[in-house]
Design a protein around this motif. Structure first.
Motif, PDB file in Angstrom:
ATOM      1  N   ILE A 253       0.835  -1.245   0.082  1.00  0.00           N
ATOM      2  CA  ILE A 253      -0.156  -0.123  -0.302  1.00  0.00           C
ATOM      3  C   ILE A 253       0.877   1.392  -0.011  1.00  0.00           C
ATOM      4  O   ILE A 253       0.612   2.353  -0.818  1.00  0.00           O
ATOM      5  CB  ILE A 253      -1.050  -0.124   1.309  1.00  0.00           C
ATOM      6  N   ARG A 254       1.933   1.196   0.832  1.00  0.00           N
ATOM      7  CA  ARG A 254       2.976   2.231   0.881  1.00  0.00           C
ATOM      8  C   ARG A 254       3.269   2.565  -0.423  1.00  0.00           C
ATOM      9  O   ARG A 254       3.644   3.877  -0.905  1.00  0.00           O
ATOM     10  CB  ARG A 254       3.871   2.164   1.932  1.00  0.00           C
ATOM     11  N   MET A 255       3.842   1.575  -0.908  1.00  0.00           N
ATOM     12  CA  MET A 255       4.598   1.648  -2.310  1.00  0.00           C
ATOM     13  C   MET A 255       3.932   2.201  -3.329  1.00  0.00           C
ATOM     14  O   MET A 255       4.142   3.048  -4.099  1.00  0.00           O
ATOM     15  CB  MET A 255       5.239   0.455  -2.591  1.00  0.00           C
ATOM     16  N   ALA A 256       2.634   1.787  -3.369  1.00  0.00           N
ATOM     17  CA  ALA A 256       1.696   2.112  -4.486  1.00  0.00           C
ATOM     18  C   ALA A 256       1.519   3.812  -4.364  1.00  0.00           C
ATOM     19  O   ALA A 256       1.390   4.396  -5.164  1.00  0.00           O
ATOM     20  CB  ALA A 256       0.250   1.550  -4.396  1.00  0.00           C
ATOM     21  N   ILE A 257       1.174   4.105  -3.058  1.00  0.00           N
ATOM     22  CA  ILE A 257       0.819   5.567  -2.735  1.00  0.00           C
ATOM     23  C   ILE A 257       2.130   6.336  -3.237  1.00  0.00           C
ATOM     24  O   ILE A 257       2.078   7.471  -4.066  1.00  0.00           O
ATOM     25  CB  ILE A 257       0.656   5.781  -1.213  1.00  0.00           C
ATOM     26  N   SER A 258       3.208   5.610  -2.727  1.00  0.00           N
ATOM     27  CA  SER A 258       4.347   6.518  -3.356  1.00  0.00           C
ATOM     28  C   SER A 258       4.763   6.742  -4.811  1.00  0.00           C
ATOM     29  O   SER A 258       5.126   7.766  -5.452  1.00  0.00           O
ATOM     30  CB  SER A 258       5.737   5.818  -2.852  1.00  0.00           C
ATOM     31  N   VAL A 259       4.459   5.378  -5.523  1.00  0.00           N
ATOM     32  CA  VAL A 259       4.438   5.594  -7.005  1.00  0.00           C
ATOM     33  C   VAL A 259       3.661   6.524  -7.487  1.00  0.00           C
ATOM     34  O   VAL A 259       3.879   7.119  -8.508  1.00  0.00           O
ATOM     35  CB  VAL A 259       4.404   4.211  -7.317  1.00  0.00           C
ATOM     36  N   VAL A 260       2.164   6.453  -7.150  1.00  0.00           N
ATOM     37  CA  VAL A 260       1.576   7.455  -7.785  1.00  0.00           C
ATOM     38  C   VAL A 260       1.610   8.754  -7.679  1.00  0.00           C
ATOM     39  O   VAL A 260       1.500   9.881  -8.451  1.00  0.00           O
ATOM     40  CB  VAL A 260      -0.236   6.927  -7.132  1.00  0.00           C
ATOM     41  N   SER A 261       2.307   9.251  -6.295  1.00  0.00           N
ATOM     42  CA  SER A 261       2.529  10.543  -5.878  1.00  0.00           C
ATOM     43  C   SER A 261       3.786  11.192  -6.790  1.00  0.00           C
ATOM     44  O   SER A 261       3.714  12.021  -7.308  1.00  0.00           O
ATOM     45  CB  SER A 261       2.950  10.780  -4.409  1.00  0.00           C
ATOM     46  N   PHE A 262       4.417  10.000  -7.105  1.00  0.00           N
ATOM     47  CA  PHE A 262       5.823  10.065  -7.784  1.00  0.00           C
ATOM     48  C   PHE A 262       5.682  10.374  -9.249  1.00  0.00           C
ATOM     49  O   PHE A 262       6.165  11.448  -9.595  1.00  0.00           O
ATOM     50  CB  PHE A 262       6.883   8.932  -7.563  1.00  0.00           C
ATOM     51  N   ILE A 263       4.739   9.725  -9.788  1.00  0.00           N
ATOM     52  CA  ILE A 263       3.924   9.903 -11.170  1.00  0.00           C
ATOM     53  C   ILE A 263       3.301  11.283 -11.256  1.00  0.00           C
ATOM     54  O   ILE A 263       3.803  12.120 -12.309  1.00  0.00           O
ATOM     55  CB  ILE A 263       3.310   8.939 -11.655  1.00  0.00           C
ATOM     56  N   ALA A 264       2.822  11.455 -10.419  1.00  0.00           N
ATOM     57  CA  ALA A 264       1.777  12.644 -10.317  1.00  0.00           C
ATOM     58  C   ALA A 264       2.634  14.020 -10.384  1.00  0.00           C
ATOM     59  O   ALA A 264       2.282  15.134 -10.657  1.00  0.00           O
ATOM     60  CB  ALA A 264       0.736  12.883  -9.197  1.00  0.00           C
TER      61      ALA A 264
ATOM     62  N   VAL B   1      -1.079  12.514   2.832  1.00  0.00           N
ATOM     63  CA  VAL B   1      -2.155  12.351   3.934  1.00  0.00           C
ATOM     64  C   VAL B   1      -2.301  10.540   4.297  1.00  0.00           C
ATOM     65  O   VAL B   1      -2.217  10.343   5.353  1.00  0.00           O
ATOM     66  CB  VAL B   1      -3.176  12.938   3.838  1.00  0.00           C
ATOM     67  N   THR B   2      -2.503  10.138   3.232  1.00  0.00           N
ATOM     68  CA  THR B   2      -2.844   8.534   3.250  1.00  0.00           C
ATOM     69  C   THR B   2      -1.713   7.879   3.713  1.00  0.00           C
ATOM     70  O   THR B   2      -1.665   6.710   4.446  1.00  0.00           O
ATOM     71  CB  THR B   2      -3.232   8.198   1.687  1.00  0.00           C
ATOM     72  N   PHE B   3      -0.449   8.310   3.200  1.00  0.00           N
ATOM     73  CA  PHE B   3       0.600   7.585   3.503  1.00  0.00           C
ATOM     74  C   PHE B   3       0.905   7.657   5.073  1.00  0.00           C
ATOM     75  O   PHE B   3       1.186   6.680   5.842  1.00  0.00           O
ATOM     76  CB  PHE B   3       1.995   8.124   2.872  1.00  0.00           C
TER      77      PHE B   3
END
Length: 242
Positions: free
Chosen positions: A160-171, A214-216
């Motif tokens: 979950i943390r990695m998914a949030i991080s990747v989405v934020s990194f891409i955005a 926030v979600t992270f």
């Protein structure tokens, strides 16, 4: 004993998540009701530019920066203790991640102190530091989470943390690129305005990254339930001799 029936240090990331979410939402609601921004996806900073919401934004974001720094430092202490017991990672990885996070918090504090209409160049540079170093922090913490699995983290939380991080990194890339294309400072945008599509893309990505943070931190609550941080006081015996 934890605050509000929360064991360990769980109250700290909980307070950070609640307070930071409230900071974004309250500033947005006030600015929309006052007619200072358009309701559909304004920039976060635009919702805290004009009084009265500027005062609310500045105060609440400043507190968010302090809570964020406190949460990151507590996370650092937890990982330091865990690493001393299990030797899970390179010791300096934890320290470097902390420094990256604290730089992001400093940027956030500067965003609150120097708002758009006061010193624009400082505000924009601080916002860039906040988002870039914030993304680097959550990416580094995601990697560290895998290192501390299964001793401290479950595999699902790591994913979950990695998914949030990747989405934020891409955005963050379209957020910056489209903001540079927009260029102009304009709190009220209309679909007919030139550059509106770039503004909309940048603003959407900005909100994605902000609530990604926030979600992270929401995922930290479970980890913090298993740890306590204590402060000890020692009186020097020879103090009176000075």
């Amino acid at each position: 004993m934890g605050l509000c029936c929360m064991p360990g240090m769980a109250f700290l990331p909980s307070l950070l998540v609640i307070w930071s979410s409230a900071a974004f939402i309250i500033s947005y609601v006030i600015s929309v009701l006052e007619g200072h921004v358009e309701p559909f996806v304004p920039y976060i900073s635009d919702t805290g530019t004009t009084p009265p919401e500027s005062g609310v934004f500045g105060f609440m974001i400043s507190v968010t920066a302090v809570l964020g720094a406190a949460t990151m430092y507590t996370r650092y202490l937890i990982l330091q203790k865990l690493n001393s017991a299990y030797n899970l990672m390179w010791p300096y990885a934890n320290f470097i991640s902390l420094i990256i996070g604290l730089i992001g918090c400093l940027g956030m504090w500067l965003v609150a102190a120097f708002q758009e209409t006061s010193v624009l160049i400082v505000h924009e540079a601080a916002a860039l530091v906040t988002f870039c170093f914030g993304v680097l922090y959550i990416l580094s913490q995601s990697i560290i989470s895998y290192k501390s699995c299964p001793q401290w983290n479950k595999k699902l939380i790591c994913h979950i943390r990695m998914a949030i991080s990747v989405v934020s990194f891409i955005a963050i890339f379209p957020m910056i690129i489209c903001a540079l294309k927009v260029g102009s400072l304009k709190p009220r945008w209309q679909p007919s305005d030139q550059g509106y599509s770039n503004h909309l893309t940048s603003a959407i990505c900005e909100w994605i990254v902000a609530f990604g943070f926030v979600t992270f931190f929401l995922t930290f609550i479970r980890d913090f339930q298993g740890a306590n941080v204590t402060i000890s006081t020692e009186i020097l015996d020879d103090y009176g001799d000075y």
